[in-house]
Enzyme design. Sequence first.
Site, PDB file in Angstrom:
ATOM      1  N   LYS A   1     -23.234   7.571  -0.173  1.00  0.00           N
ATOM      2  CA  LYS A   1     -23.400   8.112  -1.474  1.00  0.00           C
ATOM      3  C   LYS A   1     -24.261   7.061  -2.540  1.00  0.00           C
ATOM      4  CE  LYS A   1     -19.725   8.712  -4.011  1.00  0.00           C
ATOM      5  NZ  LYS A   1     -19.891   7.601  -4.800  1.00  0.00           N
TER       6      LYS A   1
ATOM      7  N   ARG B   1     -12.484  13.452  -9.478  1.00  0.00           N
ATOM      8  CA  ARG B   1     -11.750  13.445  -8.190  1.00  0.00           C
ATOM      9  C   ARG B   1     -10.844  14.324  -8.045  1.00  0.00           C
ATOM     10  NH1 ARG B   1     -11.790   6.935  -6.715  1.00  0.00           N
ATOM     11  NH2 ARG B   1     -14.037   6.327  -6.992  1.00  0.00           N
TER      12      ARG B   1
ATOM     13  N   ARG C   1     -18.145  -3.098   8.664  1.00  0.00           N
ATOM     14  CA  ARG C   1     -18.771  -3.824   7.453  1.00  0.00           C
ATOM     15  C   ARG C   1     -18.378  -5.018   7.045  1.00  0.00           C
ATOM     16  NH1 ARG C   1     -17.981   0.971   2.778  1.00  0.00           N
ATOM     17  NH2 ARG C   1     -16.002   0.223   3.152  1.00  0.00           N
TER      18      ARG C   1
ATOM     19  N   ARG D   1     -13.042  -6.598   4.300  1.00  0.00           N
ATOM     20  CA  ARG D   1     -12.179  -6.000   3.229  1.00  0.00           C
ATOM     21  C   ARG D   1     -10.795  -5.795   4.111  1.00  0.00           C
ATOM     22  NH1 ARG D   1     -14.267  -1.509  -0.907  1.00  0.00           N
ATOM     23  NH2 ARG D   1     -12.335  -0.775  -0.278  1.00  0.00           N
TER      24      ARG D   1
ATOM     25  N   ARG E   1      -7.675   6.875   3.782  1.00  0.00           N
ATOM     26  CA  ARG E   1      -8.449   6.969   2.454  1.00  0.00           C
ATOM     27  C   ARG E   1      -9.386   8.212   2.540  1.00  0.00           C
ATOM     28  NH1 ARG E   1     -11.418   1.405   3.080  1.00  0.00           N
ATOM     29  NH2 ARG E   1     -12.854   2.257   1.425  1.00  0.00           N
TER      30      ARG E   1
END
Length: 293
Positions: free
Chosen positions: A87, A163, A198, A227, A238
Site C-alpha cells: 500500500k 479502519r 522483512r 520487528r 494482524r
Amino acid sequence: MGCSSINLNTAAASIRFALATPTETNKKAQRGCSFPVIPQRQRPRACRFFCGDFRSPFAPNAIPSHSLIVSNEALNVMISGAPASGKGTQCHLITNKYGLVHVAAGDLLRAEIATGSQNGKRAKQYMEKGQLVPDEIVVMMVKDRLLKPDSKENGWLLDGYPRSLSQATALKEFGFEPDIFLLLEVSEDVLVERVVGRRLDPVTGKIYHLKYTPPETEEIAARLTQRFDDTEEKVKLRLNTHHQNVESVLSLYKHITVKINGNVSKEEVFAQIDSALTSLVEHRDAASGSVAA
C-alpha cells in the site's frame, strides 16, 4: 472536458490558448489542438493541473517524462490494504501521478504530537498511559487535515483510514466521502512471506527482505533486526483484525469499491489502479461537460 494525459509542451500551449483572444484561439485551434475551443462567456471554471514524474511501469530503464493530468474537480480517494500489501508503494505512485495530498492517520498523529497541537496533547496523554488514542481524536485530526486548502484544491488520498465503521460514519457526518475506495487484495501466504522476511537496518533505517531485497553486504546482513511482531503467528492475527475492519468499512463504501489484485508486481498493481482512477476522472468530467452543455 475529458481527462487526458499530455506532455508539457502541449499543456503550455493549451494554457496560452486560454489567455489568447477568441480570434487568436480559434486560429490556433485549427492548427491541430485537441482541446475544444469554448467561447469565453461559456467557459467552465478553470481546470486544475496535476504534475507528475512518469515512468513506464513496464520499462525499468525508461527515461522519466513529465505529464499533466487535467481534471475539472478534485479527486478524493481511499485506499486499504493488509500489512505488507504494498500500500505504501502504491500511495507514492498515486500521489506522484495525480498530485493528491497523501493523508495517513499514523503520520498525522506523530506530527500533531511533535507540534504540540491541542489534538496532539490529548493523544499523547493516552499514549503515555499505554492506551489507544480514541477514535474521536484521530477523526478530528483527519478532518482538520482534509479541510486544509491543499487537500480541498488538489484532492486527497486517505491511506489506511477509516479502519472501522464508526470512523467511516464519523467522516461521512463531517461531509467527507471518497470518489473511489481502492482495496488491495493479496493472498495470505504471500503476505506472510513478505512480512516474515522483512528486516530493518538500525543504522540507515532501510528496510530489506531476505528473499526479494537482500542486504548488499555481509556487514549489513549481520546488523539487521526483525520487528517483534513480524512472525507468522502474529502476522496472521494482524491479518485477521485487518479483514474484520475492512468488512465493516466496505458496508459503507461497497458501491464505489474497486478491488485490486495485489499478488502481482508493483508495476502491474499500479497499472490497475491507474486505469481505475483514469476511467473515473474521464467519466466524471464527461458527465460534468454534458451538464454544462
